[in-house]
Design an enzyme around this catalytic site. Structure first.
Site, mmCIF file in Angstrom:
data_model
loop_
_atom_site.group_PDB
_atom_site.id
_atom_site.type_symbol
_atom_site.label_atom_id
_atom_site.label_comp_id
_atom_site.label_asym_id
_atom_site.label_seq_id
_atom_site.Cartn_x
_atom_site.Cartn_y
_atom_site.Cartn_z
ATOM 1 N N HIS A 298 -6.754 -6.588 0.401
ATOM 2 C CA HIS A 298 -6.345 -5.224 0.035
ATOM 3 C C HIS A 298 -6.342 -4.888 -1.242
ATOM 4 O O HIS A 298 -4.826 -5.437 -1.894
ATOM 5 C CB HIS A 298 -6.579 -5.165 0.733
ATOM 6 C CG HIS A 298 -6.957 -4.785 2.063
ATOM 7 N ND1 HIS A 298 -6.663 -5.362 2.823
ATOM 8 C CD2 HIS A 298 -7.992 -4.122 3.014
ATOM 9 C CE1 HIS A 298 -6.688 -5.535 4.119
ATOM 10 N NE2 HIS A 298 -7.942 -5.021 4.102
ATOM 11 N N ASP B 5 -4.078 -10.666 -2.111
ATOM 12 C CA ASP B 5 -4.076 -9.774 -0.682
ATOM 13 C C ASP B 5 -5.273 -9.424 -1.082
ATOM 14 O O ASP B 5 -6.394 -9.288 -1.917
ATOM 15 C CB ASP B 5 -2.917 -8.791 -0.391
ATOM 16 C CG ASP B 5 -3.519 -8.240 1.277
ATOM 17 O OD1 ASP B 5 -2.503 -8.778 2.288
ATOM 18 O OD2 ASP B 5 -4.410 -7.563 1.092
ATOM 19 N N ASP C 69 -4.744 -12.059 4.239
ATOM 20 C CA ASP C 69 -6.021 -12.158 4.697
ATOM 21 C C ASP C 69 -7.470 -12.201 4.104
ATOM 22 O O ASP C 69 -8.527 -11.615 4.371
ATOM 23 C CB ASP C 69 -5.864 -10.231 5.350
ATOM 24 C CG ASP C 69 -5.169 -9.318 4.348
ATOM 25 O OD1 ASP C 69 -5.710 -10.271 2.670
ATOM 26 O OD2 ASP C 69 -4.565 -8.589 4.349
ATOM 27 N N HIS D 156 0.890 -1.241 0.203
ATOM 28 C CA HIS D 156 -0.004 0.242 -0.140
ATOM 29 C C HIS D 156 0.920 1.403 0.066
ATOM 30 O O HIS D 156 0.046 2.515 -0.031
ATOM 31 C CB HIS D 156 -1.499 -0.006 1.444
ATOM 32 C CG HIS D 156 -2.266 -1.048 0.630
ATOM 33 N ND1 HIS D 156 -2.666 -1.072 0.411
ATOM 34 C CD2 HIS D 156 -2.038 -1.750 2.036
ATOM 35 C CE1 HIS D 156 -3.718 -1.848 0.842
ATOM 36 N NE2 HIS D 156 -3.754 -2.449 1.501
#
Length: 379
Positions: A172, A170, A260, A134
Protein backbone atom coordinates in the site's frame (compact mmCIF):
# COMPACT_ATOMS: atom_id res chain seq x y z
CA UNK A 1 31.09 -4.59 7.41
CA UNK A 2 31.93 -4.91 11.12
CA UNK A 3 28.99 -2.87 12.35
CA UNK A 4 26.80 -3.46 15.37
CA UNK A 5 23.11 -4.11 14.68
CA UNK A 6 20.17 -3.22 16.91
CA UNK A 7 17.04 -5.32 17.26
CA UNK A 8 14.34 -3.36 19.06
CA UNK A 9 12.16 -5.70 21.11
CA UNK A 10 9.19 -4.15 22.89
CA UNK A 11 6.92 -6.92 24.21
CA UNK A 12 4.45 -4.27 25.38
CA UNK A 13 3.62 -3.68 21.70
CA UNK A 14 1.40 -6.76 21.88
CA UNK A 15 -1.35 -4.44 23.17
CA UNK A 16 -1.51 -2.88 19.68
CA UNK A 17 -4.43 -5.20 18.97
CA UNK A 18 -7.58 -4.33 17.02
CA UNK A 19 -9.26 -7.58 18.06
CA UNK A 20 -9.34 -11.23 16.95
CA UNK A 21 -11.31 -10.57 13.74
CA UNK A 22 -9.03 -7.79 12.53
CA UNK A 23 -6.39 -8.67 9.91
CA UNK A 24 -3.57 -6.81 11.71
CA UNK A 25 -2.51 -9.39 14.28
CA UNK A 26 0.10 -8.72 16.96
CA UNK A 27 1.12 -12.38 16.63
CA UNK A 28 2.99 -11.55 13.42
CA UNK A 29 5.47 -9.40 15.36
CA UNK A 30 5.71 -11.85 18.26
CA UNK A 31 6.35 -14.73 15.86
CA UNK A 32 9.00 -12.65 14.08
CA UNK A 33 10.92 -12.03 17.29
CA UNK A 34 10.49 -15.73 18.09
CA UNK A 35 11.89 -16.82 14.70
CA UNK A 36 14.81 -14.40 14.93
CA UNK A 37 15.62 -15.96 18.31
CA UNK A 38 15.07 -19.51 17.08
CA UNK A 39 17.59 -18.97 14.26
CA UNK A 40 20.12 -17.54 16.72
CA UNK A 41 20.31 -14.17 14.99
CA UNK A 42 19.67 -12.20 18.18
CA UNK A 43 22.56 -14.00 19.90
CA UNK A 44 25.20 -13.09 17.32
CA UNK A 45 28.12 -11.07 18.68
CA UNK A 46 27.32 -8.09 16.46
CA UNK A 47 23.64 -7.92 17.48
CA UNK A 48 22.32 -5.95 20.43
CA UNK A 49 18.74 -6.30 21.63
CA UNK A 50 17.40 -2.82 22.41
CA UNK A 51 14.47 -1.88 24.60
CA UNK A 52 12.07 1.00 24.13
CA UNK A 53 9.93 3.40 26.11
CA UNK A 54 6.65 4.93 24.90
CA UNK A 55 6.90 8.06 22.80
CA UNK A 56 6.02 11.15 24.79
CA UNK A 57 3.23 13.50 23.78
CA UNK A 58 5.86 15.97 22.60
CA UNK A 59 7.48 13.25 20.52
CA UNK A 60 4.18 12.35 18.90
CA UNK A 61 3.32 16.02 18.42
CA UNK A 62 6.25 16.39 16.04
CA UNK A 63 3.85 14.96 13.44
CA UNK A 64 0.40 14.64 15.07
CA UNK A 65 -1.96 17.34 16.28
CA UNK A 66 -2.57 17.69 20.03
CA UNK A 67 -6.32 17.27 19.41
CA UNK A 68 -5.74 13.93 17.67
CA UNK A 69 -3.45 12.65 20.43
CA UNK A 70 -6.02 13.69 23.05
CA UNK A 71 -8.86 12.05 21.11
CA UNK A 72 -6.89 8.82 20.73
CA UNK A 73 -6.21 8.65 24.45
CA UNK A 74 -9.81 9.46 25.45
CA UNK A 75 -11.35 7.04 22.95
CA UNK A 76 -9.02 4.26 24.08
CA UNK A 77 -10.02 4.89 27.67
CA UNK A 78 -13.68 4.42 26.87
CA UNK A 79 -14.84 8.04 26.88
CA UNK A 80 -17.70 9.12 24.66
CA UNK A 81 -17.01 11.50 21.80
CA UNK A 82 -17.18 12.08 18.07
CA UNK A 83 -14.21 9.85 17.43
CA UNK A 84 -15.13 9.26 13.79
CA UNK A 85 -13.82 12.78 13.14
CA UNK A 86 -10.39 11.38 13.98
CA UNK A 87 -10.70 8.24 11.83
CA UNK A 88 -11.92 5.85 14.52
CA UNK A 89 -14.93 3.59 14.25
CA UNK A 90 -16.10 0.34 12.66
CA UNK A 91 -13.88 -0.98 9.86
CA UNK A 92 -10.17 -0.36 9.48
CA UNK A 93 -9.61 1.55 12.70
CA UNK A 94 -11.91 0.27 15.43
CA UNK A 95 -11.50 1.75 18.89
CA UNK A 96 -9.60 -0.59 21.17
CA UNK A 97 -8.52 -0.36 24.80
CA UNK A 98 -5.45 1.79 25.47
CA UNK A 99 -5.01 2.85 21.83
CA UNK A 100 -2.83 5.79 22.79
CA UNK A 101 -0.55 3.68 24.95
CA UNK A 102 -0.29 1.02 22.23
CA UNK A 103 0.52 3.53 19.50
CA UNK A 104 2.98 5.33 21.76
CA UNK A 105 5.04 2.21 22.48
CA UNK A 106 5.23 1.38 18.75
CA UNK A 107 6.34 4.95 18.01
CA UNK A 108 8.74 4.84 20.93
CA UNK A 109 10.31 1.68 19.51
CA UNK A 110 10.93 3.43 16.19
CA UNK A 111 12.43 6.40 18.03
CA UNK A 112 14.66 3.95 19.93
CA UNK A 113 15.90 2.56 16.61
CA UNK A 114 16.51 6.05 15.22
CA UNK A 115 18.25 7.21 18.38
CA UNK A 116 20.57 4.19 18.49
CA UNK A 117 21.56 4.70 14.86
CA UNK A 118 21.94 8.48 15.01
CA UNK A 119 24.08 8.33 18.15
CA UNK A 120 26.24 5.63 16.51
CA UNK A 121 25.41 3.07 19.18
CA UNK A 122 24.53 0.74 16.30
CA UNK A 123 24.83 1.09 12.53
CA UNK A 124 21.46 -0.42 11.62
CA UNK A 125 18.36 -1.00 13.77
CA UNK A 126 15.08 -2.83 13.17
CA UNK A 127 11.71 -2.28 14.85
CA UNK A 128 9.44 -5.05 13.56
CA UNK A 129 6.47 -3.61 15.48
CA UNK A 130 6.62 -0.37 13.51
CA UNK A 131 5.76 0.72 10.00
CA UNK A 132 2.30 2.23 10.65
CA UNK A 133 2.62 4.45 7.60
CA UNK A 134 -1.00 5.44 6.89
CA UNK A 135 -1.70 7.56 9.98
CA UNK A 136 -2.20 11.23 9.16
CA UNK A 137 -1.45 14.25 11.35
CA UNK A 138 -5.02 14.48 12.62
CA UNK A 139 -6.59 11.07 11.97
CA UNK A 140 -6.01 7.36 12.10
CA UNK A 141 -6.09 5.45 8.83
CA UNK A 142 -5.47 2.00 7.41
CA UNK A 143 -5.00 0.16 10.74
CA UNK A 144 -2.52 2.87 11.87
CA UNK A 145 -2.95 5.01 15.00
CA UNK A 146 0.32 6.97 15.16
CA UNK A 147 2.68 7.21 12.19
CA UNK A 148 5.82 5.80 13.79
CA UNK A 149 8.10 6.07 10.71
CA UNK A 150 7.24 9.76 10.45
CA UNK A 151 7.73 10.22 14.20
CA UNK A 152 11.19 8.65 13.92
CA UNK A 153 12.09 10.80 10.90
CA UNK A 154 10.94 13.93 12.73
CA UNK A 155 13.07 12.93 15.71
CA UNK A 156 16.10 12.59 13.43
CA UNK A 157 15.50 16.02 11.90
CA UNK A 158 15.15 17.58 15.35
CA UNK A 159 18.43 15.98 16.45
CA UNK A 160 20.66 17.15 13.66
CA UNK A 161 19.95 15.07 10.56
CA UNK A 162 19.95 17.36 7.54
CA UNK A 163 18.44 14.93 5.03
CA UNK A 164 16.50 11.70 5.52
CA UNK A 165 15.51 9.28 2.76
CA UNK A 166 12.44 7.11 3.37
CA UNK A 167 11.86 4.01 1.23
CA UNK A 168 8.54 2.18 1.60
CA UNK A 169 8.11 -1.27 0.02
CA UNK A 170 4.69 -2.07 1.50
CA UNK A 171 2.00 -3.09 -1.01
CA UNK A 172 0.00 0.00 0.00
CA UNK A 173 1.16 3.52 -0.78
CA UNK A 174 3.02 5.18 2.09
CA UNK A 175 0.52 8.00 2.06
CA UNK A 176 0.82 9.14 5.66
CA UNK A 177 4.57 9.64 5.59
CA UNK A 178 4.34 11.33 2.20
CA UNK A 179 1.60 13.69 3.42
CA UNK A 180 3.44 14.59 6.62
CA UNK A 181 6.63 15.52 4.74
CA UNK A 182 4.97 16.71 1.52
CA UNK A 183 6.42 20.19 1.83
CA UNK A 184 9.65 19.28 3.63
CA UNK A 185 12.71 19.42 1.34
CA UNK A 186 14.87 17.62 3.92
CA UNK A 187 12.90 14.38 3.48
CA UNK A 188 12.74 12.23 0.34
CA UNK A 189 9.86 9.73 0.31
CA UNK A 190 9.88 6.81 -2.13
CA UNK A 191 7.03 4.30 -2.25
CA UNK A 192 6.73 1.13 -4.37
CA UNK A 193 3.14 -0.09 -4.21
CA UNK A 194 0.18 -1.64 -5.95
CA UNK A 195 -1.87 1.09 -7.58
CA UNK A 196 -5.46 0.88 -8.76
CA UNK A 197 -7.27 4.22 -8.37
CA UNK A 198 -10.61 3.96 -6.55
CA UNK A 199 -10.18 0.20 -6.21
CA UNK A 200 -7.17 -0.37 -3.96
CA UNK A 201 -6.42 1.39 -0.67
CA UNK A 202 -5.46 4.19 -0.27
CA UNK A 203 -5.84 5.18 -3.93
CA UNK A 204 -2.91 7.60 -3.90
CA UNK A 205 0.67 7.29 -5.06
CA UNK A 206 0.55 8.07 -8.77
CA UNK A 207 3.57 9.16 -10.79
CA UNK A 208 2.47 12.79 -10.65
CA UNK A 209 2.70 13.11 -6.86
CA UNK A 210 6.11 14.77 -6.54
CA UNK A 211 6.07 16.93 -3.39
CA UNK A 212 4.80 20.31 -2.25
CA UNK A 213 5.68 23.79 -3.51
CA UNK A 214 8.61 24.12 -1.11
CA UNK A 215 9.84 20.59 -1.80
CA UNK A 216 9.40 19.79 -5.51
CA UNK A 217 10.67 16.34 -6.38
CA UNK A 218 10.76 15.19 -2.75
CA UNK A 219 8.13 12.48 -3.34
CA UNK A 220 8.70 9.59 -5.74
CA UNK A 221 6.05 6.96 -6.37
CA UNK A 222 6.32 3.67 -8.25
CA UNK A 223 2.69 2.65 -8.90
CA UNK A 224 2.67 -1.00 -9.96
CA UNK A 225 -0.24 -2.96 -11.42
CA UNK A 226 -1.89 -5.89 -9.69
CA UNK A 227 -0.16 -9.22 -10.39
CA UNK A 228 3.33 -7.75 -10.64
CA UNK A 229 5.78 -10.52 -9.77
CA UNK A 230 9.30 -10.84 -8.38
CA UNK A 231 11.29 -9.98 -11.51
CA UNK A 232 9.44 -6.77 -12.40
CA UNK A 233 9.17 -5.65 -8.75
CA UNK A 234 12.89 -6.12 -8.21
CA UNK A 235 13.54 -4.28 -11.48
CA UNK A 236 11.52 -1.35 -10.12
CA UNK A 237 13.45 -1.36 -6.87
CA UNK A 238 16.86 -1.59 -8.54
CA UNK A 239 16.13 0.92 -11.29
CA UNK A 240 14.63 3.68 -9.16
CA UNK A 241 15.61 3.47 -5.51
CA UNK A 242 19.43 3.33 -5.38
CA UNK A 243 19.95 6.13 -7.89
CA UNK A 244 17.26 8.38 -6.40
CA UNK A 245 18.54 7.94 -2.86
CA UNK A 246 22.16 8.44 -3.92
CA UNK A 247 21.19 11.64 -5.75
CA UNK A 248 19.51 12.90 -2.56
CA UNK A 249 22.56 12.05 -0.39
CA UNK A 250 20.79 11.48 2.93
CA UNK A 251 22.31 11.31 6.38
CA UNK A 252 20.06 8.36 7.25
CA UNK A 253 18.04 5.75 5.34
CA UNK A 254 14.66 4.86 6.89
CA UNK A 255 12.72 1.95 5.42
CA UNK A 256 9.26 0.49 5.85
CA UNK A 257 9.42 -3.23 5.06
CA UNK A 258 5.79 -4.25 4.63
CA UNK A 259 5.49 -7.76 3.18
CA UNK A 260 1.83 -7.68 2.16
CA UNK A 261 3.28 -7.76 -1.36
CA UNK A 262 3.40 -11.55 -1.02
CA UNK A 263 1.47 -13.62 -3.57
CA UNK A 264 -0.68 -15.18 -0.84
CA UNK A 265 -1.52 -12.01 1.08
CA UNK A 266 -5.30 -11.79 1.49
CA UNK A 267 -5.48 -7.99 1.22
CA UNK A 268 -3.50 -7.37 -1.98
CA UNK A 269 -2.78 -8.67 -5.45
CA UNK A 270 0.97 -8.55 -6.07
CA UNK A 271 2.76 -11.86 -6.61
CA UNK A 272 6.02 -11.64 -4.73
CA UNK A 273 7.79 -14.54 -3.06
CA UNK A 274 10.39 -14.47 -0.29
CA UNK A 275 13.04 -14.14 -3.00
CA UNK A 276 12.08 -10.48 -3.32
CA UNK A 277 12.53 -9.87 0.40
CA UNK A 278 15.95 -11.52 0.44
CA UNK A 279 17.14 -9.52 -2.59
CA UNK A 280 15.52 -6.25 -1.48
CA UNK A 281 17.28 -6.56 1.87
CA UNK A 282 20.64 -6.81 0.12
CA UNK A 283 19.85 -3.80 -2.10
CA UNK A 284 18.83 -1.65 0.86
CA UNK A 285 21.82 -2.78 2.92
CA UNK A 286 24.25 -1.78 0.17
CA UNK A 287 22.38 1.47 -0.30
CA UNK A 288 22.67 2.39 3.38
CA UNK A 289 26.44 2.02 3.13
CA UNK A 290 26.82 3.60 -0.29
CA UNK A 291 24.56 6.61 0.24
CA UNK A 292 23.74 7.11 3.95
CA UNK A 293 26.97 6.57 5.88
CA UNK A 294 25.75 3.08 6.79
CA UNK A 295 22.89 4.49 8.87
CA UNK A 296 19.77 2.36 8.38
CA UNK A 297 16.58 2.52 10.47
CA UNK A 298 14.09 -0.18 9.46
CA UNK A 299 10.52 -0.82 10.53
CA UNK A 300 8.02 -3.55 9.82
CA UNK A 301 4.74 -2.70 8.12
CA UNK A 302 1.85 -4.54 6.51
CA UNK A 303 1.58 -8.28 6.12
CA UNK A 304 -1.55 -10.33 6.73
CA UNK A 305 -0.26 -13.85 6.29
CA UNK A 306 0.81 -13.35 9.87
CA UNK A 307 2.19 -16.83 10.55
CA UNK A 308 3.05 -18.16 7.08
CA UNK A 309 4.86 -15.15 5.56
CA UNK A 310 5.59 -12.22 7.87
CA UNK A 311 8.05 -13.89 10.28
CA UNK A 312 10.02 -15.40 7.40
CA UNK A 313 10.15 -12.12 5.47
CA UNK A 314 11.29 -9.99 8.38
CA UNK A 315 13.79 -12.58 9.58
CA UNK A 316 15.33 -12.52 6.09
CA UNK A 317 15.59 -8.73 6.29
CA UNK A 318 17.13 -8.84 9.75
CA UNK A 319 19.59 -11.57 8.74
CA UNK A 320 20.83 -9.30 5.95
CA UNK A 321 21.11 -6.35 8.34
CA UNK A 322 23.18 -8.53 10.68
CA UNK A 323 25.47 -9.74 7.86
CA UNK A 324 24.14 -13.26 8.43
CA UNK A 325 22.10 -13.85 5.28
CA UNK A 326 24.63 -16.28 3.84
CA UNK A 327 24.80 -18.22 7.14
CA UNK A 328 21.04 -18.63 7.46
CA UNK A 329 19.89 -22.20 6.70
CA UNK A 330 16.96 -22.45 4.32
CA UNK A 331 15.13 -24.83 6.65
CA UNK A 332 13.26 -23.15 9.50
CA UNK A 333 13.83 -24.49 13.02
CA UNK A 334 11.43 -27.41 13.48
CA UNK A 335 10.33 -26.30 16.93
CA UNK A 336 9.41 -22.86 15.59
CA UNK A 337 7.47 -24.36 12.68
CA UNK A 338 5.48 -26.45 15.15
CA UNK A 339 4.79 -23.50 17.48
CA UNK A 340 3.76 -21.20 14.64
CA UNK A 341 1.52 -23.86 13.13
CA UNK A 342 -0.15 -24.48 16.47
CA UNK A 343 -0.77 -20.76 16.95
CA UNK A 344 -2.09 -20.34 13.40
CA UNK A 345 -4.19 -23.51 13.45
CA UNK A 346 -2.73 -24.53 10.09
CA UNK A 347 0.62 -25.73 8.72
CA UNK A 348 3.25 -23.07 8.01
CA UNK A 349 6.10 -23.36 5.48
CA UNK A 350 9.23 -25.12 6.66
CA UNK A 351 11.70 -23.18 4.50
CA UNK A 352 12.53 -19.54 3.81
CA UNK A 353 12.60 -20.14 0.05
CA UNK A 354 9.57 -20.63 -2.20
CA UNK A 355 8.83 -21.61 -5.82
CA UNK A 356 8.97 -18.78 -8.34
CA UNK A 357 5.67 -17.40 -9.67
CA UNK A 358 4.67 -17.89 -13.30
CA UNK A 359 5.23 -14.91 -15.63
CA UNK A 360 2.25 -12.58 -16.01
CA UNK A 361 1.42 -9.82 -18.49
CA UNK A 362 1.29 -7.38 -15.56
CA UNK A 363 5.08 -7.56 -15.45
CA UNK A 364 5.27 -5.92 -18.86
CA UNK A 365 2.94 -3.16 -17.70
CA UNK A 366 5.08 -2.69 -14.61
CA UNK A 367 8.18 -2.29 -16.76
CA UNK A 368 6.43 0.43 -18.76
CA UNK A 369 5.72 2.28 -15.50
CA UNK A 370 9.38 1.92 -14.48
CA UNK A 371 10.59 3.29 -17.80
CA UNK A 372 8.17 6.22 -17.65
CA UNK A 373 9.22 7.11 -14.12
CA UNK A 374 12.90 6.88 -15.00
CA UNK A 375 12.30 9.32 -17.85
CA UNK A 376 10.59 11.72 -15.44
CA UNK A 377 13.36 11.53 -12.87
CA UNK A 378 16.34 11.53 -15.22
CA UNK A 379 15.23 13.08 -18.52
Amino acid sequence: MGERIGLVVAPEARIYDHGPQHPLRPDRVLLTWDLIAATGLDARQNVEVLGAVPATRDGLARVHTPAFIDATERAGHGEDGDWSAFGYGPGDNPIFTDMHEAGAIVAGASIAAAKAVWHSHVTHAFNAAGGLHHAMPARASGFCVYDDPAVAIAWLLDHGAQRVAYVDVDVHHGDGVQAIFWNEPRVLTISLHEYEPYLFFPGTGDLGERGGPDAPGSAINVPLPANTGDDAWLEALNTIVPRAVADFAPDVLVTQLGCDTHATDPLAQLRLTTRSYREAAAVLHRLAHDAAYGRWVATGGGGYQWARVVPRAWTLYFAEMANAAHDLPDALPEAWVERAGDRAGEPVPSTFSEPAPEPHQADDEARRVIAKLADILWP
